[in-house]
Design an enzyme around this catalytic site. Structure first.
Site, short mmCIF file in Angstrom:
data_model
loop_
_atom_site.label_atom_id
_atom_site.label_comp_id
_atom_site.label_asym_id
_atom_site.label_seq_id
_atom_site.Cartn_x
_atom_site.Cartn_y
_atom_site.Cartn_z
N ARG A 243 0.85 -1.19 0.00
CA ARG A 243 0.00 0.00 0.00
C ARG A 243 0.89 1.25 0.00
NH1 ARG A 243 -3.50 -2.78 -1.42
NH2 ARG A 243 -5.58 -3.11 -0.53
N GLU A 272 -3.92 7.01 -4.49
CA GLU A 272 -4.49 6.37 -5.68
C GLU A 272 -5.91 6.86 -5.94
OE1 GLU A 272 -4.19 2.09 -5.71
OE2 GLU A 272 -2.11 2.19 -5.07
N HIS A 290 -1.24 -0.38 -9.81
CA HIS A 290 -1.84 -1.34 -8.88
C HIS A 290 -2.26 -2.64 -9.59
CE1 HIS A 290 -4.06 -1.59 -4.78
NE2 HIS A 290 -3.79 -2.82 -5.22
C1 8YV Z 1 -6.80 -5.95 -5.14
C2 8YV Z 1 -5.13 -5.52 -3.27
O1 8YV Z 1 -6.81 -5.89 -6.50
O2 8YV Z 1 -6.34 -7.31 -2.36
C3 8YV Z 1 -5.67 -6.34 -2.17
O3 8YV Z 1 -5.39 -5.98 -1.01
O4 8YV Z 1 -4.40 -4.65 -3.05
C4 8YV Z 1 -5.41 -5.71 -4.71
O5 8YV Z 1 -4.48 -6.60 -5.22
C5 8YV Z 1 -7.78 -4.96 -4.60
O6 8YV Z 1 -7.68 -4.82 -3.24
C6 8YV Z 1 -9.18 -5.31 -4.94
O7 8YV Z 1 -10.08 -4.70 -4.06
#
Ligand code: 8YV
Length: 328
Positions: A243, A272, A290
């Site tokens: 993140r 983001e 992402h």
């Molecule tokens: C997802 C992500 O695509 O799952 C996670 O925590 O960061 C991503 O890879 C995204 O969260 C989908 O909501």
């Protein structure tokens, strides 16, 4: 007459097989356009649904939760990270939260390795040189990068994804170091030949590559602060597929601009979908939008997890991927 199907609102477009199955099982409302919901639309979903299936692009904060309708009992996040949801407030209001762990581990670890190779080996610069017609032939001293074999990798957050990265990096000849809230079991440490650092500061100062794999929580916001980033060696690389909020992005940009850090591979950003334009101007970075878990297989498995969580919950059982505030 059968039981009334729960009203499930899915905020973004999901793989077709997942949507079809959800339509079969639940009274599912889909988002055909895939346009992210506004906060008002999100509130409307929370008012009318039994279950909401949000993604990382939906901010389910206290204000949104306070307007949830009496039927809303489950937020089944399509994603592993739950920093988009105020889990504590949800729990206090009797709303369960689930996520989709495990199924995006390997894909995210692969993407981490891609960045870990791309930055030191100057993949973007090479691709750009060809695209600009700047290649006049092989030269012994052109486009030289740095090897990762034999280098030290510092992993911040040794959970599922951190360990999957460690396994890969070990196979690439890197030595594994890590910092984690808790030390991992000895057999895991031994298999990875991993060195545990209780002090993040001490680890940072000694690593050639640092990779972030902890969740974003109030406790990890700007974990890599300006002060900590300064501890990194000038020739170190940093990779983030977790993140953006875990790194003080402005401080990172300043270091990269002043060549006080060798480079960065970033799949996630602090604000983001906005990406600081200063980042795009830097030569020593590889930036991705992402994409860490973006495989068709992974997305379908995430959808299957969401379905199992909803189904189990609706059948009166504890959903397998329940997230409790104490876990964060
Ligand atoms: C997802 C992500 O695509 O799952 C996670 O925590 O960061 C991503 O890879 C995204 O969260 C989908 O909501």
């Amino acid at each position: 007459m059968g039981k009334k199907k729960p009203v499930v609102v899915v905020t973004r477009k999901l793989p077709e097989v997942v949507e079809t199955r959800m339509r079969e099982l639940f009274e599912t409302r889909l988002n055909e356009s895939d346009r992210p919901y506004t906060q008002a639309e999100l509130v409307e979903a929370m008012r009318t649904a039994d279950v909401v299936v949000p993604t990382v692009t939906d901010r389910i904060d206290g204000a949104v939760l306070s307007q949830a309708g009496p039927n809303l009992k489950l937020i089944a996040n399509f994603g592993n990270g739950v920093d988009n949801i105020d889990v504590l407030t949800a729990n206090n209001r009797g709303i369960n939260v689930t996520n989709t762990p495990g199924v995006l581990t390997e894909d995210t670890a692969d993407m981490t390795m891609a960045l870990m190779l791309a930055v030191p080996r100057r993949l973007s610069a090479g691709i750009q040189a060809l695209a600009n017609n700047e290649w006049s032939g092989w030269s012994p001293t052109w486009m030289l990068g740095h090897r990762i074999w034999g280098k030290r990798l510092g992993i911040i957050g040794m959970g599922r994804i951190g360990q999957a990265v460690a396994r890969r990096a070990k196979a690439f000849g890197m030595s594994i170091h890590y910092h984690n809230r808790r030390r991992v079991p000895t057999d895991v440490e031994e298999a990875l030949e991993a060195t545990y650092w209780e002090s993040l500061d001490q680890m940072l100062a000694r690593m050639d590559v640092v990779s972030v794999h902890c969740p974003h929580t109030p406790g990890t916001f700007h974990l890599l602060s300006a002060r900590r980033l300064k501890l990194l060696k000038k020739d170190a690389y940093i990779v983030n597929t977790a993140r953006g909020e875990v790194i003080d992005e402005n401080a990172l940009i300043r270091l990269l601009e002043n060549n006080e850090l060798a480079g960065a591979g970033l799949d996630v950003f602090e604000h983001e979908p906005a990406v600081n334009p200063k980042l795009a101007q830097l030569e020593n970075v590889v930036l991705l939008p992402h994409m860490g878990s973006a495989t068709i297989e992974g997305r379908i498995e995430m959808g299957e997890k969401v379905i199992i969580n909803i189904k189990t919950f609706m059948d009166g059982h504890r959903p397998p991927d329940r997230v409790l505030p104490s876990m964060l």
